[in-house]
Design a protein around this motif. Structure first.
Motif, short mmCIF file in Angstrom:
data_model
loop_
_atom_site.label_atom_id
_atom_site.label_comp_id
_atom_site.label_asym_id
_atom_site.label_seq_id
_atom_site.Cartn_x
_atom_site.Cartn_y
_atom_site.Cartn_z
N LYS A 156 -6.52 34.95 56.07
CA LYS A 156 -7.69 35.61 55.43
C LYS A 156 -7.30 35.63 53.83
O LYS A 156 -6.27 35.52 53.60
N TYR A 157 -8.43 35.51 53.23
CA TYR A 157 -8.23 35.33 51.70
C TYR A 157 -8.90 36.56 51.15
O TYR A 157 -9.78 37.02 51.41
N LEU A 158 -8.03 37.17 50.26
CA LEU A 158 -8.69 38.24 49.50
C LEU A 158 -8.65 38.07 47.97
O LEU A 158 -8.01 37.61 47.42
N GLY A 159 -10.10 37.86 47.56
CA GLY A 159 -10.40 37.67 46.15
C GLY A 159 -10.32 38.64 45.02
O GLY A 159 -9.91 40.08 45.60
N ASP A 160 -10.07 38.15 43.71
CA ASP A 160 -10.00 39.37 42.81
C ASP A 160 -10.98 40.37 42.68
O ASP A 160 -10.89 41.32 41.80
N SER A 161 -12.30 40.20 43.10
CA SER A 161 -13.24 41.06 43.02
C SER A 161 -13.46 41.85 44.14
O SER A 161 -14.39 42.59 44.39
N GLY A 162 -12.56 41.82 45.05
CA GLY A 162 -12.51 42.62 46.43
C GLY A 162 -13.45 41.92 47.51
O GLY A 162 -12.99 42.39 48.77
N ASN A 163 -13.85 40.92 47.38
CA ASN A 163 -14.35 39.95 48.41
C ASN A 163 -13.21 39.64 49.25
O ASN A 163 -12.13 39.06 48.70
N SER A 164 -13.54 39.20 50.55
CA SER A 164 -12.74 38.63 51.51
C SER A 164 -13.17 37.59 52.48
O SER A 164 -14.55 37.68 52.70
N VAL A 165 -12.66 36.57 52.90
CA VAL A 165 -12.96 35.80 54.04
C VAL A 165 -11.85 35.69 54.86
O VAL A 165 -10.75 35.51 54.70
N THR A 166 -12.30 35.83 56.20
CA THR A 166 -11.30 35.77 57.36
C THR A 166 -11.78 34.79 58.14
O THR A 166 -12.90 34.79 58.91
N ILE A 167 -11.14 33.76 58.60
CA ILE A 167 -11.36 32.68 59.46
C ILE A 167 -10.42 32.54 60.66
O ILE A 167 -9.16 32.68 60.77
N VAL A 168 -10.77 32.88 61.85
CA VAL A 168 -10.14 32.79 63.04
C VAL A 168 -10.33 31.31 63.85
O VAL A 168 -11.75 30.89 64.00
N PHE A 169 -9.34 30.71 64.33
CA PHE A 169 -9.17 29.55 65.00
C PHE A 169 -9.20 29.82 66.71
O PHE A 169 -8.14 30.49 67.01
N SER A 170 -10.02 29.29 67.40
CA SER A 170 -9.78 29.23 68.75
C SER A 170 -9.95 27.95 69.56
O SER A 170 -10.46 27.14 69.00
N ASN A 171 -9.65 27.92 70.84
CA ASN A 171 -9.82 26.49 71.61
C ASN A 171 -9.30 25.42 70.79
O ASN A 171 -10.15 24.27 70.44
N ILE A 172 -8.16 25.45 70.19
CA ILE A 172 -7.74 24.27 69.42
C ILE A 172 -7.28 23.15 70.31
O ILE A 172 -6.68 23.20 71.19
N VAL A 173 -7.63 21.90 69.85
CA VAL A 173 -7.36 20.82 70.19
C VAL A 173 -6.81 19.92 69.35
O VAL A 173 -7.27 19.65 68.16
N LEU A 174 -5.61 19.30 69.41
CA LEU A 174 -4.79 18.29 68.51
C LEU A 174 -4.84 16.66 69.06
O LEU A 174 -5.17 16.67 70.14
N ASN A 175 -5.07 16.20 67.97
CA ASN A 175 -4.75 14.77 68.35
C ASN A 175 -5.93 14.17 69.37
O ASN A 175 -5.68 13.09 69.99
N ASP A 176 -7.23 14.42 68.92
CA ASP A 176 -8.02 14.01 69.93
C ASP A 176 -9.48 14.21 69.12
O ASP A 176 -9.80 15.39 68.72
N SER A 177 -10.08 13.03 68.89
CA SER A 177 -11.26 13.23 67.86
C SER A 177 -12.37 13.81 68.57
O SER A 177 -12.61 13.76 70.03
N PRO A 178 -13.34 14.73 68.07
CA PRO A 178 -14.28 15.16 68.99
C PRO A 178 -15.33 13.98 69.51
O PRO A 178 -15.32 13.01 69.08
#
Length: 212
Positions: free
Chosen positions: A170-192
């Motif tokens: 989650k990122y909180l900006g100086d103007s009060g804006n925020s961004v939240t990114i949730v990652f799921s179904n994570i796959v490692l070391n395998d190209s799409p």
């Protein structure tokens, strides 16, 4: 030394407190950096929520992310179909519905899209606050001149203790804006399937190249 009940209670409390904070900021940083350095690629579903304070408006975008040592690709399916590719220092951004294709140079804000680069950029031990919640470490990082990133004041990470992977940022900006990114179904070391997503424009695509 004779231990009375008060001394013994203090020692026990200190012992419990020490166990609760069993991992230091630097130790967790090393675990994360080693984890991301060891992987050849990362892909996941993402839920990207942006809050705009002035308008009191929330926008949610759903898509997929892929990154490796050189490339980063994000393909949003909703609310609009958009593709963002970061290759070395260049950003390629295709707005599918508008049929607009933008090419530009990456600035510091694009570091936030790559977790490995982001952690190394903003993590300063004296600015990190760690707490624990069930199976997760919760990390709050205060940004200063030493680890500044665009207009961001704070970054919060939710890190899975078992996998040593960030599952939410989650990122909180100086103007009060925020961004939240949730990652799921994570796959490692395998190209799409079919490799990283390519950007396929049409003959009518409006191309805007800011390199010129």
């Amino acid at each position: 030394m004779v231990l009375n009940k008060t001394n013994l209670t203090i020692i026990l409390l200190l012992s419990v407190f020490s166990n609760l904070l069993a991992i230091s900021s630097h130790q967790l940083y090393e675990q994360l950096v080693n984890r991301y350095n060891d992987m050849s690629s990362f892909q996941a579903d993402i839920n990207h929520t942006s809050y705009f304070a002035d308008a009191d408006y929330t926008n949610e975008a759903i898509g997929k992310i892929y990154f490796d040592k050189r490339y980063l690709h994000i393909a949003y399916q909703s609310p609009k179909e958009e593709i963002i590719s970061l290759v070395d220092s260049l950003v390629y951004y295709y707005q599918v519905e508008e049929d607009v294709y933008i090419i530009t140079y990456a600035d510091s804000s694009f570091v936030s899209l790559n977790l490995e680069n982001l952690i190394q950029k903003v993590w300063k031990d004296d600015l990190v606050n760690i707490s624990e919640e069930d199976d997760y470490y919760k990390v709050d990082i205060e940004l200063s001149e030493a680890n500044s990133l665009a207009n961001i004041l704070n970054i919060d990470f939710k890190i899975n203790k078992e996998s040593n992977l960030v599952e939410e940022v989650k990122y909180l900006g100086d103007s009060g804006n925020s961004v939240t990114i949730v990652f799921s179904n994570i796959v490692l070391n395998d190209s799409p399937e079919g490799g990283p997503w390519s950007i396929e424009t049409t003959e009518n695509t409006q191309i805007i190249d800011y390199r010129n």
